[in-house]
Design an enzyme around this catalytic site. Structure first.
Site, PDB file in Angstrom:
ATOM      1  N   ASP A 273       0.767  -1.147  -0.097  1.00  0.00           N
ATOM      2  CA  ASP A 273       0.038  -0.017  -0.003  1.00  0.00           C
ATOM      3  C   ASP A 273       0.860   1.216   0.062  1.00  0.00           C
ATOM      4  O   ASP A 273       1.490   1.665   0.886  1.00  0.00           O
ATOM      5  CB  ASP A 273      -0.854   0.110   1.389  1.00  0.00           C
ATOM      6  CG  ASP A 273      -2.027   1.306   1.209  1.00  0.00           C
ATOM      7  OD1 ASP A 273      -2.278   1.720   0.411  1.00  0.00           O
ATOM      8  OD2 ASP A 273      -2.281   1.654   2.586  1.00  0.00           O
TER       9      ASP A 273
ATOM     10  N   GLU B 272      -1.252  -1.443  -4.574  1.00  0.00           N
ATOM     11  CA  GLU B 272      -2.626  -0.720  -4.603  1.00  0.00           C
ATOM     12  C   GLU B 272      -2.367   0.372  -5.994  1.00  0.00           C
ATOM     13  O   GLU B 272      -1.224   1.071  -6.307  1.00  0.00           O
ATOM     14  CB  GLU B 272      -2.775   0.113  -3.326  1.00  0.00           C
ATOM     15  CG  GLU B 272      -4.269   0.845  -3.472  1.00  0.00           C
ATOM     16  CD  GLU B 272      -4.801   1.251  -2.469  1.00  0.00           C
ATOM     17  OE1 GLU B 272      -5.654   1.036  -1.860  1.00  0.00           O
ATOM     18  OE2 GLU B 272      -4.112   2.671  -2.020  1.00  0.00           O
TER      19      GLU B 272
ATOM     20  N   ASP C  99      -2.702   1.360   7.335  1.00  0.00           N
ATOM     21  CA  ASP C  99      -1.725   1.141   6.082  1.00  0.00           C
ATOM     22  C   ASP C  99      -1.217  -0.440   5.775  1.00  0.00           C
ATOM     23  O   ASP C  99      -1.288  -1.101   4.980  1.00  0.00           O
ATOM     24  CB  ASP C  99      -0.647   1.794   5.976  1.00  0.00           C
ATOM     25  CG  ASP C  99      -0.835   3.448   6.272  1.00  0.00           C
ATOM     26  OD1 ASP C  99      -1.030   3.872   5.061  1.00  0.00           O
ATOM     27  OD2 ASP C  99      -0.671   3.868   7.284  1.00  0.00           O
TER      28      ASP C  99
END
Length: 185
Positions: free
Chosen positions: A30, A92, A165
């Site tokens: 992420d 992501e 996160d």
């Protein structure tokens, strides 16, 4: 460089690079310049079973130049990749830009993550948050708490991973593990 990710292991494999080669090791990322979530998971013995090996965040110091922060991120990702030798990765995908400055910083961190995977010959699949939510929860509009609950449940964790996160990176890794059509998208 920061070694902020070290010591965040949730289970303690003796030699992760050797032990888990009979199963698939998956890295989830992420991306962010200040905080990048990471997760390393592996496939379990049963179909659809996944085990969290390590997860946490890579942090960079606020006062550093952007290039130094990206270098820290690159070095830490390199260390994680060398430690766990993932077979595939999920990252992501940036899908909106409400704040142009934030979008640029995330895009730069994504570039570092994509490059680290490419340099280590790790196939990458990119997922939008909507795709992650749909895969993990069965509903693309699921809220963060629903995703976190499913992550906790999927990996049989006692608590929801923190910070967010790290939980997001676990969800991205799980999403990459569940998608068999892995390839650059």
């Amino acid at each position: 460089y920061s070694q902020s990710w070290k010591g965040t292991t949730t289970s303690s494999p003796s030699t992760p690079a050797q032990i888990y080669k009979i199963s698939m090791v998956i890295l989830g990322i992420d991306p962010g310049t200040a905080i990048t979530g990471f997760a390393v998971i592996r496939t379990g013995r049963k179909p659809g079973e996944f085990i969290a090996l390590d997860f946490g965040v890579i942090t960079t110091k606020k006062g550093l130049a952007e290039s130094q922060r990206l270098a820290t991120l690159a070095a830490d990702l390199h260390d994680i990749i060398q430690t766990y030798r993932p077979d595939r990765a999920g990252i992501e995908k940036l899908f909106f830009a409400t704040n142009q400055k934030t979008a640029m910083a995330v895009a730069q961190a994504r570039g570092v993550a994509l490059l680290a995977c490419e340099q280590n010959h790790i196939p990458v699949r990119e997922f939008t948050p909507l795709q992650v939510k749909d895969t993990i929860c069965g509903y693309g509009q699921a809220d963060k708490k629903q995703v976190q609950f499913m992550v906790k449940h999927s990996f049989r964790l006692k608590t929801i991973p923190k910070p967010d996160d790290a939980a997001d990176a676990l969800a991205i890794a799980l999403c990459a593990g569940l998608h068999r059509d892995l390839g650059s998208h």
